[in-house]
Design an enzyme around this catalytic site. Structure first.
Site, short mmCIF file in Angstrom:
data_model
loop_
_atom_site.label_atom_id
_atom_site.label_comp_id
_atom_site.label_asym_id
_atom_site.label_seq_id
_atom_site.Cartn_x
_atom_site.Cartn_y
_atom_site.Cartn_z
N PHE A 8 3.10 -6.40 -6.10
CA PHE A 8 2.92 -7.47 -7.08
C PHE A 8 4.16 -7.70 -7.94
O PHE A 8 4.36 -8.79 -8.46
CB PHE A 8 1.72 -7.16 -7.99
CG PHE A 8 2.00 -6.14 -9.08
CD1 PHE A 8 2.59 -6.51 -10.28
CD2 PHE A 8 1.68 -4.80 -8.89
CE1 PHE A 8 2.86 -5.57 -11.28
CE2 PHE A 8 1.94 -3.86 -9.88
CZ PHE A 8 2.53 -4.25 -11.07
N LYS A 24 1.35 -9.32 4.30
CA LYS A 24 0.23 -9.26 3.34
C LYS A 24 0.81 -9.06 1.95
O LYS A 24 1.24 -7.96 1.60
CB LYS A 24 -0.73 -8.12 3.66
CG LYS A 24 -2.05 -8.23 2.86
CD LYS A 24 -2.63 -6.90 2.49
CE LYS A 24 -2.04 -6.31 1.24
NZ LYS A 24 -2.37 -7.04 -0.03
N GLU A 83 -2.55 -9.05 -3.76
CA GLU A 83 -3.63 -9.96 -4.14
C GLU A 83 -3.56 -10.39 -5.59
O GLU A 83 -4.28 -11.29 -6.02
CB GLU A 83 -4.99 -9.32 -3.83
CG GLU A 83 -5.29 -8.04 -4.55
CD GLU A 83 -4.82 -6.79 -3.81
OE1 GLU A 83 -5.46 -5.75 -3.98
OE2 GLU A 83 -3.80 -6.87 -3.08
N SER A 92 3.48 1.86 -4.75
CA SER A 92 3.44 3.16 -5.41
C SER A 92 3.59 4.28 -4.38
O SER A 92 3.30 4.11 -3.19
CB SER A 92 2.12 3.32 -6.16
OG SER A 92 1.03 3.44 -5.24
N CYS A 96 10.46 -1.10 -9.98
CA CYS A 96 10.71 0.25 -9.46
C CYS A 96 12.10 0.73 -9.82
O CYS A 96 12.39 1.93 -9.73
CB CYS A 96 10.51 0.27 -7.95
SG CYS A 96 11.71 -0.70 -7.02
N GLU A 119 4.89 7.91 -13.33
CA GLU A 119 5.43 6.56 -13.32
C GLU A 119 4.47 5.65 -14.09
O GLU A 119 3.37 5.35 -13.62
CB GLU A 119 5.61 6.04 -11.90
CG GLU A 119 6.25 4.66 -11.85
CD GLU A 119 6.40 4.10 -10.45
OE1 GLU A 119 7.33 3.32 -10.22
OE2 GLU A 119 5.58 4.45 -9.57
#
Length: 498
Positions: free
Chosen positions: A152, A176, A179, A229, A284, A383
């Site tokens: 995302f 993909k 969402e 992640s 990240c 994180e």
């Protein structure tokens, strides 16, 4: 309140015409409003899309490099022309500022430009007379259908890391996206159509774990590129490899900035604030830990506070420096870490919860700063992925280096110093995949490759650059001999080179 828009899969160049049994809501993080209803793909739907991609890959892999490059150049131009439209969609669904969204697209565009050089990048090797009258050469061929699972936090840049490289090397793609912010990928896919990419070479399926597992398990999907992640990256890698796939799975991070006593503290403070709070810390490559030598820690913290207090938090489309977090669930997670930091005894210098409720119904947390954090605290070990910056006080370079090297993540790190010898020693000794020297976010250019070490990468191949070319191709070595008419006869012995 406007009616939410239906967002669905793109099967080749066409919107999916089926009826989804499951959907999810897409929010505007700045207002909390539901703006979209997203179709979630079943495993059967993924199978249908993969079948189309397999058919398209068989033809696309035989298309000339000249034609591929023309399409890549056309896509690059369309991306430049439609950058504003895609950035608006990113801000509306992710929450990052509009300028940051445009910058994200520009960084992804660099990979498109690198991929435009694919005729050179796909050149194999040739050796004449490896044995008497025998030549050898290598060729790079596409894999077929490849899957991309993107996160995302970079809904445009990460797809642009992988899709142009996969397409340029002759593969068909099933992507993909997250969402949480799916629209940017649909817009990008439409640009590929306009650029002339054949139907079925670029496909989009939206979904959750069911769609991910379907891609991981489908025998016709030959490779998976993933960013997300660390727990999910490990899962994607292990399940994909178990199914015989090639996998590059980029995971999480806990990026440290080491500030030595001789550093330019104004430069270091600017960098800490920019890299810590940009995109609300949902990067990240964000700096989440500042390792400050004790002799300069007070001054550095004061400079960070001074700069942080000037930041404006609000709707990414307004006059703001930092937008909201992506969802209410994620906001609650990040504020939970702030509470844990206070409970564990860290000094809360700036509390981003103060005044956040005054910003509206969106998912807001303002910049948060902790000092005197210790390595046993959860705000150090985990994180957080939010606008929470932690200062750890250290006594020496060696202590700072040890903390970085002991960390289970190895994505990015940076050092701020005016000592060239210390900087050179750091870049050699630190156990991290991407290193900055007086640079806050050491993200490589497209012609290098992006990726970390340790628990920040599962698989051996980094994203884009020459490693990206190798990931999306397989090498075939050919040994050939064209006999002179005077040669002939039988020889049953094992072939020898002479």
């Amino acid at each position: 309140m406007s009616t939410p828009t239906r967002i669905t899969h793109l099967v080749g160049h066409s919107p999916w015409e089926g009826e989804s049994e499951r959907t999810s809501e897409v929010f505007n993080p700045a207002t909390g409003e539901v703006t979209g209803v997203l179709d979630l793909a079943s495993s059967a739907t993924v199978g249908e899309v993969v079948a189309l991609a397999k058919t398209a890959a068989a033809d696309w892999g035989n298309v000339s490099l000249a034609r591929r490059v023309r399409i890549l150049f056309a896509f690059r131009q369309l991306l430049e022309e439609r950058k504003d439209e895609i950035a608006l969609a990113i801000t509306a669904e992710h929450g990052k500022t509009y300028d940051d969204a445009k910058a994200e697209i520009s960084r992804g565009q660099e990979v498109v430009e690198f991929a435009c050089g694919i005729p050179h990048l796909l050149k194999g090797g040739f050796s004449e007379n490896v044995s008497t009258s025998i030549d050898a050469y290598s060729i790079l061929q596409p894999l077929g259908v490849v899957g991309v699972i993107s996160p995302f936090n970079f809904p445009a840049m990460v797809p642009l890391w992988f899709v142009p490289m996969a397409v340029a090397t002759g593969n068909a793609v099933v992507i993909k996206p997250s969402e949480k912010d799916p629209t940017a990928v649909n817009l990008i896919a439409d640009l590929w159509r306009e650029a002339g990419l054949p139907d079925g070479v670029m496909n989009v399926v939206h979904g959750d774990k069911e769609a991910v597992d379907a891609l991981l398990d489908h025998p016709d999907v030959k490779a998976i590129s993933f960013v997300g992640s660390t727990p999910i990256a490990r899962y994607v890698y292990e399940r994909g490899v178990a199914g015989g796939k090639r996998v590059q799975a980029l995971g999480g991070a806990k990026n440290h900035m080491l500030v030595l006593p001789d550093a330019d503290l104004d430069l270091a403070a600017d960098a800490a604030v920019s890299a810590g709070y940009g995109a609300a810390g949902e990067r990240c490559m964000a700096i989440s830990v500042v390792l400050a030598t004790e002799s300069i820690a007070d001054d550095l913290v004061a400079k960070i506070v001074e700069r942080t207090k000037t930041l404006r938090t609000g709707d990414g489309m307004g006059e703001s420096d930092m937008g909201p977090l992506v969802t209410r669930v994620h906001l609650d997670k990040v504020t939970g870490y702030v509470e844990q930091g206070v409970a564990s005894g860290a000094e809360l210098v700036i509390d981003g919860r103060d005044g956040a409720a005054d910003l509206g119904a969106g998912f807001f947390l303002q910049p948060t700063l902790f000092d005197k954090v210790t390595p046993d605290m959860s705000i150090y070990t985990d994180e957080i992925f939010g606008p929470v910056l932690c200062v750890v006080r250290i006594d020496s370079y060696d202590e700072g280096l040890q903390l970085i090297n002991d960390n289970p993540y190895g994505n990015g790190t940076t050092i701020f110093t005016n000592d060239g010898g210390a900087a050179r020693r750091f870049q050699h000794e630190v156990e991290v995949g991407m290193v900055g020297i007086n640079v806050p976010i050491p993200t490589p250019m497209a012609y290098y490759s992006f990726g970390g070490w340790k628990n920040s990468l599962f698989g051996d191949t980094h994203a884009h650059g020459i490693e990206g070319v190798h990931f999306f191709t397989r090498t075939k070595a050919v040994t050939q001999r064209w006999l002179d008419p005077s040669h002939g006869g039988l020889n049953l012995g094992f072939p020898e080179n002479d």
